[in-house]
Design a protein around this motif. Structure first.
Motif, PDB file in Angstrom:
ATOM      1  N   GLN A   7     107.269  69.285  67.528  1.00  0.00           N
ATOM      2  CA  GLN A   7     108.375  69.230  66.541  1.00  0.00           C
ATOM      3  C   GLN A   7     109.439  68.123  66.907  1.00  0.00           C
ATOM      4  O   GLN A   7     109.473  68.090  68.160  1.00  0.00           O
ATOM      5  N   ALA A   8     109.916  67.528  66.028  1.00  0.00           N
ATOM      6  CA  ALA A   8     111.177  66.582  66.328  1.00  0.00           C
ATOM      7  C   ALA A   8     112.089  67.284  67.327  1.00  0.00           C
ATOM      8  O   ALA A   8     112.233  68.254  67.028  1.00  0.00           O
ATOM      9  N   GLY A   9     112.519  66.214  68.248  1.00  0.00           N
ATOM     10  CA  GLY A   9     113.450  66.956  69.354  1.00  0.00           C
ATOM     11  C   GLY A   9     112.860  67.588  70.368  1.00  0.00           C
ATOM     12  O   GLY A   9     113.776  67.978  71.448  1.00  0.00           O
ATOM     13  N   GLY A  10     111.664  67.837  70.377  1.00  0.00           N
ATOM     14  CA  GLY A  10     110.868  68.590  71.363  1.00  0.00           C
ATOM     15  C   GLY A  10     110.441  67.642  72.552  1.00  0.00           C
ATOM     16  O   GLY A  10     110.687  66.307  72.588  1.00  0.00           O
ATOM     17  N   SER A  11     109.567  68.155  73.506  1.00  0.00           N
ATOM     18  CA  SER A  11     109.268  67.602  74.556  1.00  0.00           C
ATOM     19  C   SER A  11     107.742  67.705  74.840  1.00  0.00           C
ATOM     20  O   SER A  11     107.161  68.651  74.598  1.00  0.00           O
ATOM     21  N   THR A  63     108.804  58.952  64.617  1.00  0.00           N
ATOM     22  CA  THR A  63     108.133  57.360  65.098  1.00  0.00           C
ATOM     23  C   THR A  63     107.401  57.426  66.389  1.00  0.00           C
ATOM     24  O   THR A  63     106.928  56.186  66.481  1.00  0.00           O
ATOM     25  N   ASP A  64     107.585  58.159  67.269  1.00  0.00           N
ATOM     26  CA  ASP A  64     106.928  58.390  68.383  1.00  0.00           C
ATOM     27  C   ASP A  64     105.240  58.766  68.273  1.00  0.00           C
ATOM     28  O   ASP A  64     104.330  58.590  69.360  1.00  0.00           O
ATOM     29  N   THR A  65     105.014  59.161  67.081  1.00  0.00           N
ATOM     30  CA  THR A  65     103.474  59.756  66.632  1.00  0.00           C
ATOM     31  C   THR A  65     102.893  58.330  67.033  1.00  0.00           C
ATOM     32  O   THR A  65     102.822  57.208  66.398  1.00  0.00           O
ATOM     33  N   ALA A  66     101.729  58.767  67.962  1.00  0.00           N
ATOM     34  CA  ALA A  66     100.794  57.547  68.000  1.00  0.00           C
ATOM     35  C   ALA A  66      99.759  58.064  69.145  1.00  0.00           C
ATOM     36  O   ALA A  66      99.792  59.226  69.637  1.00  0.00           O
ATOM     37  N   VAL A  67      98.529  57.204  69.417  1.00  0.00           N
ATOM     38  CA  VAL A  67      97.653  57.389  70.293  1.00  0.00           C
ATOM     39  C   VAL A  67      98.180  56.680  71.653  1.00  0.00           C
ATOM     40  O   VAL A  67      98.518  55.379  71.483  1.00  0.00           O
ATOM     41  N   TYR A  68      98.470  57.383  72.508  1.00  0.00           N
ATOM     42  CA  TYR A  68      99.057  56.862  73.643  1.00  0.00           C
ATOM     43  C   TYR A  68      97.984  56.630  74.837  1.00  0.00           C
ATOM     44  O   TYR A  68      97.052  57.617  75.221  1.00  0.00           O
ATOM     45  N   MET A  79     108.191  62.933  77.946  1.00  0.00           N
ATOM     46  CA  MET A  79     108.782  62.271  76.622  1.00  0.00           C
ATOM     47  C   MET A  79     109.672  63.440  76.037  1.00  0.00           C
ATOM     48  O   MET A  79     109.165  64.808  75.815  1.00  0.00           O
ATOM     49  N   ASN A  80     111.035  63.042  75.952  1.00  0.00           N
ATOM     50  CA  ASN A  80     111.804  64.179  75.576  1.00  0.00           C
ATOM     51  C   ASN A  80     112.666  63.671  74.258  1.00  0.00           C
ATOM     52  O   ASN A  80     112.577  62.399  74.072  1.00  0.00           O
ATOM     53  N   SER A  81     113.013  64.431  73.558  1.00  0.00           N
ATOM     54  CA  SER A  81     113.926  64.104  72.212  1.00  0.00           C
ATOM     55  C   SER A  81     112.768  63.259  71.408  1.00  0.00           C
ATOM     56  O   SER A  81     113.246  62.121  70.717  1.00  0.00           O
ATOM     57  N   LEU A  82     111.755  63.626  71.173  1.00  0.00           N
ATOM     58  CA  LEU A  82     110.662  63.195  70.422  1.00  0.00           C
ATOM     59  C   LEU A  82     111.066  62.941  69.175  1.00  0.00           C
ATOM     60  O   LEU A  82     111.594  63.884  68.441  1.00  0.00           O
ATOM     61  N   THR A 111      95.304  59.686  74.345  1.00  0.00           N
ATOM     62  CA  THR A 111      95.353  60.926  73.756  1.00  0.00           C
ATOM     63  C   THR A 111      96.423  60.753  72.706  1.00  0.00           C
ATOM     64  O   THR A 111      97.550  60.163  72.651  1.00  0.00           O
ATOM     65  N   GLN A 112      96.217  61.852  71.673  1.00  0.00           N
ATOM     66  CA  GLN A 112      97.082  61.713  70.460  1.00  0.00           C
ATOM     67  C   GLN A 112      98.496  62.538  70.690  1.00  0.00           C
ATOM     68  O   GLN A 112      98.238  63.745  71.146  1.00  0.00           O
ATOM     69  N   VAL A 113      99.463  61.931  70.376  1.00  0.00           N
ATOM     70  CA  VAL A 113     100.680  62.505  70.323  1.00  0.00           C
ATOM     71  C   VAL A 113     101.316  62.734  68.743  1.00  0.00           C
ATOM     72  O   VAL A 113     101.361  61.638  68.204  1.00  0.00           O
ATOM     73  N   THR A 114     101.515  63.640  68.266  1.00  0.00           N
ATOM     74  CA  THR A 114     102.000  63.841  66.693  1.00  0.00           C
ATOM     75  C   THR A 114     103.387  64.439  66.843  1.00  0.00           C
ATOM     76  O   THR A 114     103.425  65.668  67.429  1.00  0.00           O
ATOM     77  N   VAL A 115     104.301  63.903  66.209  1.00  0.00           N
ATOM     78  CA  VAL A 115     105.581  64.578  66.157  1.00  0.00           C
ATOM     79  C   VAL A 115     106.049  64.847  64.678  1.00  0.00           C
ATOM     80  O   VAL A 115     106.041  63.960  63.923  1.00  0.00           O
ATOM     81  N   SER A 116     106.288  65.978  64.510  1.00  0.00           N
ATOM     82  CA  SER A 116     106.460  66.469  62.970  1.00  0.00           C
ATOM     83  C   SER A 116     107.878  66.460  62.904  1.00  0.00           C
ATOM     84  O   SER A 116     108.621  67.072  63.851  1.00  0.00           O
ATOM     85  N   SER A 117     108.223  66.208  61.494  1.00  0.00           N
ATOM     86  CA  SER A 117     109.810  66.387  61.082  1.00  0.00           C
ATOM     87  C   SER A 117     110.256  67.463  60.687  1.00  0.00           C
ATOM     88  O   SER A 117     109.352  68.527  60.535  1.00  0.00           O
TER      89      SER A 117
END
Length: 126
Positions: free
Chosen positions: A13-17, A89-94, A83-86, A120-126
């Motif tokens: 979730q947004a704000g997570g790490s 917009t940080d959602t992407a393949v890293y 990665m903190n305070s995600l 690796t996929q990183v998905t940040v939900s709002s």
């Protein structure tokens, strides 16, 4: 040759790490710098962070400065991206990348890296 394998991506979730890792194997002694890049759907691959194997100098994109931290464990041939305070917009393949020797381009340039992981996929939900 250098092989790179990323791990640790997921949904947060947004704000997570989240911490993602990149394990290097093969001729790792020849690698000089390690970097993280990301690519979101429909966007160009962009630089995130880089670290020098020797000396430990680090570099960050302005968009992640203060939120992300890159580090390395030379004994384990592993690079980490904390990665903190995600943000969504940080959602992407890293993807992690490694140079084949002393860089001839700035470590922020994708063109200076010879080896790439699958990502690796990183998905940040709002």
């Amino acid at each position: 040759q250098v092989q790179l394998v990323e791990s640790g991506g997921g949904l947060v979730q947004a704000g997570g790490s989240l911490r993602i890792s990149c394990a290097a194997s093969g001729r790792t002694f020849s690698s000089y710098a390690m970097g993280w890049f990301r690519q979101a759907p429909g966007k160009e691959r962009e630089f995130v962070a880089a670290v020098m194997w020797s000396g430990g100098s680090t570099y960050y994109a302005d968009s992640v400065k203060g939120r992300f931290t890159i580090s390395r464990d030379n004994a384990k041939n592993t690079v980490y991206l904390q990665m903190n305070s995600l943000e969504p917009t940080d959602t992407a393949v890293y993807r992690c990348a490694a140079t084949s020797g002393p860089p001839v381009l700035p470590p922020t340039s994708r063109w200076g890296y010879a080896y790439w992981g699958q990502g690796t996929q990183v998905t940040v939900s709002s």
